[in-house]
Design an enzyme around this catalytic site. Structure first.
Site, short mmCIF file in Angstrom:
data_model
loop_
_atom_site.label_atom_id
_atom_site.label_comp_id
_atom_site.label_asym_id
_atom_site.label_seq_id
_atom_site.Cartn_x
_atom_site.Cartn_y
_atom_site.Cartn_z
N HIS A 195 -13.34 23.27 -9.71
CA HIS A 195 -12.23 22.52 -8.93
C HIS A 195 -11.08 21.97 -9.51
CE1 HIS A 195 -10.61 20.25 -5.37
NE2 HIS A 195 -10.24 19.31 -6.48
N ASP A 220 -14.44 12.65 5.35
CA ASP A 220 -13.17 12.24 4.25
C ASP A 220 -11.89 12.99 5.10
OD1 ASP A 220 -11.86 12.73 1.75
OD2 ASP A 220 -11.60 14.81 2.35
N ARG A 257 -5.64 7.34 5.19
CA ARG A 257 -5.16 6.55 3.79
C ARG A 257 -3.48 7.21 3.80
NH1 ARG A 257 -8.54 9.64 -0.06
NH2 ARG A 257 -7.34 8.99 -1.46
N SER A 315 -13.19 11.25 -2.33
CA SER A 315 -12.81 12.30 -1.41
C SER A 315 -13.04 13.62 -1.91
CB SER A 315 -10.99 12.07 -1.17
OG SER A 315 -10.67 13.22 -0.62
N LYS A 356 -16.31 16.75 -0.87
CA LYS A 356 -16.24 18.16 -0.50
C LYS A 356 -17.07 19.00 -1.62
CE LYS A 356 -12.10 16.98 -0.27
NZ LYS A 356 -10.65 16.67 0.17
N1 URA Z 1 -7.44 15.68 -2.89
C1 URA Z 1 -8.50 15.13 -2.19
O1 URA Z 1 -9.00 15.81 -1.71
N2 URA Z 1 -8.62 13.81 -1.84
C2 URA Z 1 -7.62 13.04 -2.41
O2 URA Z 1 -7.97 11.64 -2.19
C3 URA Z 1 -6.80 13.30 -3.20
C4 URA Z 1 -6.53 14.77 -3.59
#
Ligand code: URA
Length: 441
Positions: free
Chosen positions: A82, A161, A168, A183, A187
């Site tokens: 990632h 999320d 947010r 966050s 994933k």
């Molecule tokens: N990328 C994400 O998936 N979440 C965040 O909070 C910031 C960047």
């Protein structure tokens, strides 16, 4: 349990329990707790912070809020990769075929781009016919058969999320390390890999502009991955100038093909080889980065990485003739040359501003709903440290709409800063963060 008490507890700086965190994540996801109470809680977290344990509980609660991909039907250690997002970052598309060609399964879910950063899924969709949607059965079947599948995130991946991020975004609470780390990792954990390699970008084009913040984010994500039982390593890499030369979807696919042909930009290749080597280490294929790099270089030299990319494209419905005929990729109608006004050296190229130029040309998304023109973007002919003569081409703009060219040109000119004296290139790979600690690369 009452959400009011949880908000007050965090406001006053106390630590939330696992049960309290699971309660608010589940209640919010089901729509039982209203936005205004979660907004207040997010602001309390923003100011009071979360410790390592709370951050892990939050990540697990978000990961478990929707689909959990079960990759156990794929044999071998599945390693995910990632990146926290950058400009011109097409490393996943170089790494995935190399790693798969080295015999390691790559079962990867990727995201779309937003704002000045591009997304792997958008780049893949610029290949005519390529589908980023596969059923779970097909996804697993493809990885078992050809060792590689790259798809978009399913709609129900970590839905908590998705809802929390949207809140947010409008309550000025994006910028908190625990919230960002949880966050991203929620994933990754829901995507089912056994081990994770993280590329945490730092510099002008990155989410984390300062190196200290990038290291802090890397540490938190490694701690979450490790706490969740996944072998996790983070590499902190430089994103002060765009990675490679091409910025824009089809232009970046062409650069991936060039790289797999052994003719890619050095910086893109270096980052791809190092991240890929760590994937091989976590998969148990090798013990050292040097050996991993050697194996991956071999997949380019013998053409097996390119063959793997061809198999991937064909398995997902795309036209693999693009590999040998670049004319089949989407093409822009206008190509504009930007030249240097004076001789000198390229001192810096602000990555974010180049990303914005590509966005202005139509290559990115202003909002989630925007559509993308796959053919447009920017190709940098000169990178940091290069010598430039007066009147020499420094960059090319690829466009379809003439009225967007002026603004894009201004942005590219603003991004380039020239120097009279020779300029030292920044180190690309800065830090390695693992559960054992942090070390300089
Ligand atoms: N990328 C994400 O998936 N979440 C965040 O909070 C910031 C960047």
């Amino acid at each position: 349990m009452r959400i009011y008490d949880i908000i007050a507890k965090k406001r006053d700086g106390f630590t939330l329990s696992k049960e309290e965190i699971e309660y608010f994540v589940s209640g919010f996801t089901k729509g039982e707790i209203p936005d205004y109470q979660i907004a207040a809680l997010l602001m309390a977290v923003y100011f009071s912070g979360m410790n390592e344990e709370e951050t892990l509980y939050l990540t697990m609660a978000m990961a478990n809020s929707g689909d959990l991909l079960d990759l156990s039907r794929i044999s071998g250690i599945k390693v995910d990769k990632h990146s926290t997002g950058g400009v011109g970052d097409k490393t996943s598309l170089v790494i995935a075929p190399m790693v798969a060609a080295a015999g390691i399964p790559v079962a990867k879910m990727s995201g779309r781009g937003l704002g000045h950063t591009g997304g792997t899924i958008d780049k893949l969709e610029s290949i005519p016919g390529f589908s980023v949607v596969l059923s779970e059965e097909q996804f697993i079947e493809n990885v078992n058969r050809i060792k590689i599948a790259l798809v978009g995130q399913t709609a129900n991946l970590a839905p908590a999320d998705k809802k929390l991020y949207a809140l947010r975004d409008v309550t000025a609470t994006i910028d908190n390390m625990s919230l960002i780390a949880s966050s991203i990792m929620s994933k990754k954990l829901a995507s089912g890999a056994d081990a994770i390699v993280l590329d945490v970008k730092t510099g002008s084009g990155a989410f984390m502009q300062s190196e200290d913040n990038a290291i802090c984010l890397a540490r938190q994500m490694v701690s979450i991955g490790t706490g969740a039982g996944k072998n996790t390593i983070a590499v902190v890499t430089n994103m002060d100038e765009p990675l490679g030369n091409a910025v824009g979807n089809a232009l970046e696919i062409q650069e991936v093909i060039d790289t797999l042909n052994g003719n890619g930009p050095k910086d893109l290749l270096e980052v791809s080889l190092v991240l890929g080597a760590f994937m091989l280490i976590l998969a148990g294929k090798t013990d050292t980065v040097e050996e991993g790099i050697g194996i991956l270089e071999g997949t380019i030299a013998d053409g097996s990485a390119k063959t793997k990319f061809k198999e991937l494209i064909e398995a997902q419905g795309g036209n693999s003739d693009i590999l040998d005929n670049s004319g089949l990729l989407p093409k822009a109608n206008i190509i504009m040359t930007i030249t240097a006004d004076a001789e000198g050296f390229v001192g810096s190229i602000d990555a974010k501003t180049i990303g914005k130029a590509s966005l202005v040309l139509g290559g990115g998304r202003e909002t989630k709903e925007s559509s993308i023109d796959y053919s447009v973007g920017v190709v940098l002919k000169k990178k940091v440290g290069d010598r430039v003569e007066s009147g020499e081409c420094v960059a090319l703009l690829y466009a379809n709409e003439p009225d967007r060219l002026k603004q894009a040109e201004e942005l590219v000119r603003e991004a380039y800063v020239f120097s009279d004296k020779p300029v030292q290139r920044q180190k690309l790979i800065k830090w390695i963060v693992s559960k054992e600690g942090i070390s300089k690369y």
